[in-house]
Design a protein around this motif. Structure first.
Motif, PDB file in Angstrom:
ATOM      1  N   LEU A 111       1.185  -5.891   4.796  1.00  0.00           N
ATOM      2  CA  LEU A 111       2.645  -6.042   4.725  1.00  0.00           C
ATOM      3  C   LEU A 111       3.317  -4.707   4.419  1.00  0.00           C
ATOM      4  O   LEU A 111       2.974  -4.029   3.436  1.00  0.00           O
ATOM      5  N   HIS A 112       4.271  -4.368   5.265  1.00  0.00           N
ATOM      6  CA  HIS A 112       5.059  -3.135   5.112  1.00  0.00           C
ATOM      7  C   HIS A 112       6.537  -3.459   5.335  1.00  0.00           C
ATOM      8  O   HIS A 112       6.921  -4.588   5.603  1.00  0.00           O
ATOM      9  N   ALA A 113       7.356  -2.411   5.241  1.00  0.00           N
ATOM     10  CA  ALA A 113       8.783  -2.490   5.557  1.00  0.00           C
ATOM     11  C   ALA A 113       9.238  -1.070   5.907  1.00  0.00           C
ATOM     12  O   ALA A 113       8.582  -0.101   5.519  1.00  0.00           O
ATOM     13  N   PRO A 114      10.375  -0.868   6.559  1.00  0.00           N
ATOM     14  CA  PRO A 114      11.393  -1.838   6.992  1.00  0.00           C
ATOM     15  C   PRO A 114      11.595  -1.851   8.513  1.00  0.00           C
ATOM     16  O   PRO A 114      12.723  -2.019   8.969  1.00  0.00           O
ATOM     17  N   THR A 162       7.313   5.517  -5.284  1.00  0.00           N
ATOM     18  CA  THR A 162       6.979   6.437  -4.190  1.00  0.00           C
ATOM     19  C   THR A 162       6.089   5.760  -3.158  1.00  0.00           C
ATOM     20  O   THR A 162       5.336   4.841  -3.472  1.00  0.00           O
ATOM     21  N   ARG A 163       6.173   6.256  -1.933  1.00  0.00           N
ATOM     22  CA  ARG A 163       5.271   5.800  -0.868  1.00  0.00           C
ATOM     23  C   ARG A 163       3.812   6.108  -1.223  1.00  0.00           C
ATOM     24  O   ARG A 163       2.919   5.303  -1.002  1.00  0.00           O
ATOM     25  N   CYS A 164       3.604   7.305  -1.793  1.00  0.00           N
ATOM     26  CA  CYS A 164       2.244   7.789  -2.053  1.00  0.00           C
ATOM     27  C   CYS A 164       1.705   7.279  -3.396  1.00  0.00           C
ATOM     28  O   CYS A 164       2.436   6.673  -4.182  1.00  0.00           O
ATOM     29  N   ILE A 195       0.865  -1.190   0.000  1.00  0.00           N
ATOM     30  CA  ILE A 195       0.000   0.000   0.000  1.00  0.00           C
ATOM     31  C   ILE A 195       0.903   1.241   0.000  1.00  0.00           C
ATOM     32  O   ILE A 195       0.500   2.325  -0.378  1.00  0.00           O
ATOM     33  N   HIS A 196       2.148   1.031   0.428  1.00  0.00           N
ATOM     34  CA  HIS A 196       3.204   2.021   0.227  1.00  0.00           C
ATOM     35  C   HIS A 196       4.051   1.555  -0.958  1.00  0.00           C
ATOM     36  O   HIS A 196       4.687   0.505  -0.901  1.00  0.00           O
ATOM     37  N   GLY A 197       4.040   2.356  -2.032  1.00  0.00           N
ATOM     38  CA  GLY A 197       4.639   1.916  -3.287  1.00  0.00           C
ATOM     39  C   GLY A 197       6.136   1.725  -3.240  1.00  0.00           C
ATOM     40  O   GLY A 197       6.711   1.082  -4.121  1.00  0.00           O
ATOM     41  N   GLU A 198       6.789   2.275  -2.234  1.00  0.00           N
ATOM     42  CA  GLU A 198       8.245   2.089  -2.173  1.00  0.00           C
ATOM     43  C   GLU A 198       8.623   0.888  -1.293  1.00  0.00           C
ATOM     44  O   GLU A 198       9.802   0.673  -1.025  1.00  0.00           O
ATOM     45  N   GLU A 199       7.640   0.097  -0.924  1.00  0.00           N
ATOM     46  CA  GLU A 199       7.922  -1.110  -0.140  1.00  0.00           C
ATOM     47  C   GLU A 199       7.712  -2.338  -1.027  1.00  0.00           C
ATOM     48  O   GLU A 199       6.976  -3.272  -0.706  1.00  0.00           O
ATOM     49  N   SER A 200       8.410  -2.311  -2.176  1.00  0.00           N
ATOM     50  CA  SER A 200       8.200  -3.345  -3.197  1.00  0.00           C
ATOM     51  C   SER A 200       8.648  -4.725  -2.732  1.00  0.00           C
ATOM     52  O   SER A 200       8.216  -5.737  -3.286  1.00  0.00           O
ATOM     53  N   VAL A 217       2.571  -6.306   9.431  1.00  0.00           N
ATOM     54  CA  VAL A 217       3.917  -6.884   9.451  1.00  0.00           C
ATOM     55  C   VAL A 217       4.857  -5.870   8.811  1.00  0.00           C
ATOM     56  O   VAL A 217       4.670  -5.489   7.657  1.00  0.00           O
ATOM     57  N   GLU A 218       5.819  -5.415   9.567  1.00  0.00           N
ATOM     58  CA  GLU A 218       6.888  -4.551   9.044  1.00  0.00           C
ATOM     59  C   GLU A 218       8.103  -5.442   8.825  1.00  0.00           C
ATOM     60  O   GLU A 218       8.778  -5.833   9.779  1.00  0.00           O
ATOM     61  N   LEU A 219       8.362  -5.775   7.554  1.00  0.00           N
ATOM     62  CA  LEU A 219       9.520  -6.612   7.245  1.00  0.00           C
ATOM     63  C   LEU A 219      10.794  -5.917   7.696  1.00  0.00           C
ATOM     64  O   LEU A 219      10.849  -4.692   7.751  1.00  0.00           O
TER      65      LEU A 219
HETATM   66 ZN   LIG Z   1       4.563   1.095   4.894  1.00  0.00          ZN
END
Ligand SMILES: [Zn+2]
Length: 235
Positions: A156-159, A89-91, A49-54, A209-211
């Motif tokens: 699912l997110h990161a980091p 980007t995140r957005c 959902i955050h585009g920079e967390e590929s 989940v923050e990878l």
């Molecule tokens: Zn995120």
């Protein structure tokens, strides 16, 4: 963890073999797609959902590609923010942080502050949208959850390297085990308009989940098989 099902061979894992179903469109008109559960969706897992967390998309894809069929009881979204992914980007394409755009009682019109890397201060401004739930990606995700009738969601997110949920539930413990991450309640700063806040207000169970901060290939080596096992065996 036991593995009582057959994995695909290396050759078969090269392509994404399951049919994705459209559930809306991004700002730029990119189809939003999800993988339906084979029998009945009891859990939704969404990535990016955050585009920079590929790396979240990559890991979820690698896990699903180990299976011979879609999970029986888990629906999955590989990329909840395709425009952000395409732009890195995140957005989304409107410059909105989608994870601050959900229609919650604490949604704020003021810009949200994010950090570009973990070491940076939270000083980079992003829009939370023109109104709560203004973005097509947000609206489509809410509609999909309502259509599927799922009561549990993994985001699912990161980091940051942690498992975050309001309560230390069975699902939270399962995520701790799949990703070998510590659980905590909250990420240490307020997140008005986040999906987690939306879920709490709608009586949905959300585990974020923050990878950890790892290269995608390392994440796949460490976690793809366990994630595949979880997805296949979830009841
Ligand atoms: Zn995120």
């Amino acid at each position: 963890m036991t593995t009582d099902f057959a994995f695909r061979s290396g050759a078969e894992q090269g392509i994404f073999p399951f049919e994705l179903v459209e559930y809306g469109h991004s700002v730029e008109g990119v189809p939003l797609r999800y993988l339906p559960a084979k029998k009945e969706a009891r859990l939704l897992v969404f990535a990016a959902i955050h585009g920079e967390e590929s790396e979240t998309t990559f890991l979820l894809s690698r896990a699903l590609r180990k299976l011979f069929s879609a999970p029986d009881y888990v629906a999955c979204i590989l990329t909840a923010n395709p425009d952000g992914m395409l732009r890195g980007t995140r957005c989304n394409a409107n410059g909105v942080d989608l994870n601050r755009n959900f229609p919650t009682s604490n949604w704020k019109a003021e810009k949200t502050l994010v950090r570009l890397v973990l070491e940076a201060p939270r000083e980079t401004e992003l829009s939370t949208g023109s109104s709560a739930g203004s973005e097509p990606e947000t609206q489509a995700l809410i509609a999909l959850i309502q259509k599927l009738g799922v009561k549990k969601v993994v985001s699912l997110h990161a980091p940051l390297g942690l498992v975050d949920s309001d309560f230390h539930t069975e699902l939270a413990v399962q995520m701790e085990n799949v990703f070998a991450l510590p659980w905590q309640s909250g990420v240490g700063y307020p997140t008005p308009g986040s999906f987690g806040t939306y879920a709490a207000e709608k009586n949905l169970e959300c585990v974020t989940v923050e990878l950890p901060r790892e290269a995608p290939e390392i994440l796949a080596i460490r976690h793809a098989e366990k994630l595949a096992d979880f997805l296949q065996n979830y009841r």
